[in-house]
Design a protein around this motif. Structure first.
Motif, PDB file in Angstrom:
ATOM      1  N   MET A 143      47.867  76.871  87.568  1.00 29.32           N
ATOM      2  CA  MET A 143      47.792  75.411  87.376  1.00 29.32           C
ATOM      3  C   MET A 143      46.719  75.080  86.347  1.00 29.32           C
ATOM      4  N   ARG A 144      47.050  74.191  85.397  1.00 31.19           N
ATOM      5  CA  ARG A 144      46.055  73.758  84.432  1.00 31.19           C
ATOM      6  C   ARG A 144      44.945  72.997  85.145  1.00 31.19           C
ATOM      7  N   ARG A 145      43.718  73.095  84.679  1.00 26.51           N
ATOM      8  CA  ARG A 145      42.632  72.306  85.232  1.00 26.51           C
ATOM      9  C   ARG A 145      42.770  70.893  84.716  1.00 26.51           C
ATOM     10  N   LEU A 146      42.828  69.937  85.615  1.00 29.78           N
ATOM     11  CA  LEU A 146      43.029  68.541  85.245  1.00 29.78           C
ATOM     12  C   LEU A 146      41.681  67.897  84.978  1.00 29.78           C
ATOM     13  N   THR A 147      41.040  68.328  83.879  1.00 24.22           N
ATOM     14  CA  THR A 147      39.732  67.825  83.515  1.00 24.22           C
ATOM     15  C   THR A 147      39.856  67.059  82.209  1.00 24.22           C
ATOM     16  N   PHE A 148      39.410  65.814  82.192  1.00 23.94           N
ATOM     17  CA  PHE A 148      39.626  64.947  81.050  1.00 23.94           C
ATOM     18  C   PHE A 148      38.359  64.163  80.737  1.00 23.94           C
ATOM     19  N   PRO A 149      38.209  63.703  79.484  1.00 27.85           N
ATOM     20  CA  PRO A 149      37.036  62.909  79.131  1.00 27.85           C
ATOM     21  C   PRO A 149      37.039  61.556  79.809  1.00 27.85           C
ATOM     22  N   ILE A 150      35.873  61.056  80.116  1.00 24.21           N
ATOM     23  CA  ILE A 150      35.747  59.720  80.702  1.00 24.21           C
ATOM     24  C   ILE A 150      35.878  58.705  79.575  1.00 24.21           C
ATOM     25  N   ALA A 151      36.864  57.777  79.741  1.00 25.42           N
ATOM     26  CA  ALA A 151      37.164  56.904  78.607  1.00 25.42           C
ATOM     27  C   ALA A 151      37.254  55.436  78.950  1.00 25.42           C
ATOM     28  N   LEU A 152      37.470  55.094  80.194  1.00 25.65           N
ATOM     29  CA  LEU A 152      37.648  53.696  80.540  1.00 25.65           C
ATOM     30  C   LEU A 152      36.376  53.131  81.144  1.00 25.65           C
ATOM     31  N   ALA A 153      36.371  51.804  81.324  1.00 27.42           N
ATOM     32  CA  ALA A 153      35.218  51.168  81.966  1.00 27.42           C
ATOM     33  C   ALA A 153      35.006  51.762  83.344  1.00 27.42           C
ATOM     34  N   LEU A 154      33.739  51.754  83.784  1.00 27.12           N
ATOM     35  CA  LEU A 154      33.369  52.323  85.077  1.00 27.12           C
ATOM     36  C   LEU A 154      33.706  53.804  85.149  1.00 27.12           C
TER      37      LEU A 154
ATOM     38  N   ARG B 284      36.211  48.822  94.569  1.00 26.85           N
ATOM     39  CA  ARG B 284      35.115  49.694  94.116  1.00 26.85           C
ATOM     40  C   ARG B 284      35.346  51.141  94.568  1.00 26.85           C
ATOM     41  N   ILE B 285      35.836  51.327  95.777  1.00 27.92           N
ATOM     42  CA  ILE B 285      36.123  52.689  96.240  1.00 27.92           C
ATOM     43  C   ILE B 285      37.180  53.332  95.344  1.00 27.92           C
ATOM     44  N   THR B 286      38.219  52.573  95.021  1.00 29.12           N
ATOM     45  CA  THR B 286      39.296  53.089  94.179  1.00 29.12           C
ATOM     46  C   THR B 286      38.772  53.509  92.814  1.00 29.12           C
ATOM     47  N   LEU B 287      37.996  52.642  92.174  1.00 25.98           N
ATOM     48  CA  LEU B 287      37.468  52.957  90.847  1.00 25.98           C
ATOM     49  C   LEU B 287      36.480  54.110  90.900  1.00 25.98           C
ATOM     50  N   ARG B 288      35.699  54.171  91.958  1.00 26.55           N
ATOM     51  CA  ARG B 288      34.755  55.288  92.114  1.00 26.55           C
ATOM     52  C   ARG B 288      35.507  56.612  92.230  1.00 26.55           C
ATOM     53  N   GLN B 289      36.558  56.626  93.017  1.00 29.33           N
ATOM     54  CA  GLN B 289      37.322  57.863  93.185  1.00 29.33           C
ATOM     55  C   GLN B 289      38.040  58.275  91.896  1.00 29.33           C
TER      56      GLN B 289
ATOM     57  N   GLN C 160      41.084  64.166  86.787  1.00 29.00           N
ATOM     58  CA  GLN C 160      42.040  63.090  86.990  1.00 29.00           C
ATOM     59  C   GLN C 160      42.651  63.158  88.386  1.00 29.00           C
ATOM     60  N   ILE C 161      42.801  62.018  89.022  1.00 29.17           N
ATOM     61  CA  ILE C 161      43.594  61.918  90.241  1.00 29.17           C
ATOM     62  C   ILE C 161      44.914  61.253  89.897  1.00 29.17           C
ATOM     63  N   PRO C 162      45.999  61.603  90.589  1.00 25.48           N
ATOM     64  CA  PRO C 162      47.293  61.012  90.231  1.00 25.48           C
ATOM     65  C   PRO C 162      47.554  59.666  90.868  1.00 25.48           C
TER      66      PRO C 162
ATOM     67  N   ALA D 245      43.767  50.448  90.595  1.00 31.44           N
ATOM     68  CA  ALA D 245      44.567  51.614  90.224  1.00 31.44           C
ATOM     69  C   ALA D 245      45.200  51.422  88.847  1.00 31.44           C
ATOM     70  N   ARG D 246      45.643  50.208  88.555  1.00 32.47           N
ATOM     71  CA  ARG D 246      46.203  49.945  87.224  1.00 32.47           C
ATOM     72  C   ARG D 246      45.152  50.133  86.150  1.00 32.47           C
ATOM     73  N   ALA D 247      43.933  49.671  86.421  1.00 23.13           N
ATOM     74  CA  ALA D 247      42.853  49.856  85.447  1.00 23.13           C
ATOM     75  C   ALA D 247      42.566  51.324  85.221  1.00 23.13           C
ATOM     76  N   ALA D 248      42.711  52.112  86.280  1.00 26.57           N
ATOM     77  CA  ALA D 248      42.450  53.550  86.187  1.00 26.57           C
ATOM     78  C   ALA D 248      43.666  54.332  85.718  1.00 26.57           C
ATOM     79  N   ARG D 249      44.799  53.662  85.564  1.00 23.99           N
ATOM     80  CA  ARG D 249      46.045  54.290  85.144  1.00 23.99           C
ATOM     81  C   ARG D 249      46.460  55.394  86.111  1.00 23.99           C
ATOM     82  N   ILE D 250      46.489  55.051  87.359  1.00 28.50           N
ATOM     83  CA  ILE D 250      46.960  55.963  88.397  1.00 28.50           C
ATOM     84  C   ILE D 250      47.992  55.235  89.257  1.00 28.50           C
ATOM     85  N   ARG D 251      48.733  55.988  90.000  1.00 26.46           N
ATOM     86  CA  ARG D 251      49.778  55.433  90.846  1.00 26.46           C
ATOM     87  C   ARG D 251      49.212  54.861  92.149  1.00 26.46           C
ATOM     88  N   VAL D 252      50.013  54.001  92.778  1.00 28.91           N
ATOM     89  CA  VAL D 252      49.715  53.482  94.109  1.00 28.91           C
ATOM     90  C   VAL D 252      50.781  53.998  95.074  1.00 28.91           C
TER      91      VAL D 252
END
Length: 322
Positions: free
Chosen positions: A1-12, A208-213, A219-221, A240-247
């Motif tokens: 499995m590829r390591r899902l490590t990505f640069p931090i790019a969005l607010a928070l 805040r919990i969502t954005l923190r996670q 990356q979380i999906p 979740a939309r701000a973080a571009r992840i699914r709900v």
């Protein structure tokens, strides 16, 4: 499995959106890729329209095979530990409801569990986690609902059978908790935090919990919403939309008086799918867990919601939020 490590790019410090090919795990990580269906305790219900006239045992290898045949996206299973430390697939603390035996899983040895016969499949015993993941590997994603503190052991099993690309781990995220996806044993595994109504006292706290996670180095999906309604769900959805992840949301039938009052369970969905599945999808859920995956798949196909981006879903004529 590829390591899902990505640069931090969005607010928070929200992790950037990866670009994947459209494999099963990649679809999970891409919220633009339509609505995903999760089979609760695998595909144990009958599905006559698809040629499956009888139910099979929940959390069984037969239920896994049915999920593969139906084409569900994820299979949810429950994991418990035996007295001698083996991980087996069983929802209840006791084996009484689903097998012809009696007793607590934690009080039985692996040999004793494997000697049991499933009520809905008397030729089979409850499978081990290793056997289930080996059977699912390369065919369907598996979401683990661990019924105790044995994530490290389950991760070791996934690695041993080379199923890490096919397993989604999850755990509840409390207020103030660091990004759990960065912690052991999830560093090389797909991980999803669970956000419960009791995780915070206000909608903003849930956001805040969502954005923190979602702010870690990995990356979380998605985030799984647990008993979230109204403003709480909306706050998590927007984060979740701000973080571009699914709900992820659940339409499982509740028991007792809660089941009678709940307007978002499977029983109502089977009668009025637009009012339950359609409404939740229209509100922003793109992963739905159900005990009736065949019916949900059929509904999504009828409404043209498989493989559609969020913009298309939002304009598909779904009922407004109630």
């Amino acid at each position: 499995m590829r390591r899902l490590t990505f640069p931090i790019a969005l607010a928070l410090s929200v992790a950037a959106w990866p670009v994947f090919a459209a494999g099963p795990l990649e679809r999970l990580y891409d919220p633009r890729d339509g609505v995903l269906v999760v089979a609760h305790r695998a595909c144990h219900r009958a599905a006559p329209a698809h040629g499956f006239e009888r139910p099979v045992a929940e959390n069984s290898l037969a239920a896994l095979e049915r999920c593969v045949a139906l084409g569900v996206d994820l299979v949810e299973i429950d994991v418990r530990r035996t007295r001698d430390g083996a991980l087996v697939i069983m929802h209840d603390a006791k084996v009484d409801r689903t097998t012809l035996g009696k007793g607590r899983v934690a009080d039985l040895t692996l040999a004793q569990v494997q000697a049991l016969k499933l009520k809905d499949d008397p030729d089979s015993a409850p499978p081990t986690l290793e056997a289930f993941l080996a059977a699912a590997r390369g065919r369907v994603l598996v979401n683990l609902d661990l019924k105790g503190p044995y994530a490290a052991e389950a991760a070791a099993v996934a690695r041993r059978v080379e199923a890490t690309d096919w397993v989604l781990f999850k755990a509840k995220a409390a207020a103030g908790a660091p990004p759990l996806a960065d912690l052991s044993p999830y560093q090389d595994l797909a991980f999803m935090p669970m956000i419960a109504a009791k995780s915070a006292t206000t909608p903003s706290g849930l956001a805040r919990i969502t954005l923190r996670q979602a702010s870690g180095t990995r990356q979380i999906p998605a985030v799984e919403t647990v008993a979230l309604r109204g403003r709480g769900f909306t706050a998590v959805r927007d984060a979740a939309r701000a973080a571009r992840i699914r709900v992820w949301t659940n339409t499982l039938a509740a028991k007792g008086w809660r089941g009678m009052l709940d307007q978002s369970d499977d029983r109502k969905a089977l009668r009025h799918p637009d009012r339950v599945w359609g409404r939740l999808i229209g509100e922003g859920a793109s992963i739905v867990q159900t005990d009736h995956p065949a019916a949900l798949l059929d509904y999504l196909e009828r409404r043209g919601l498989r493989g559609q981006p969020p913009a298309s879903i939002a304009t598909a004529g779904l009922p407004p939020s109630s």
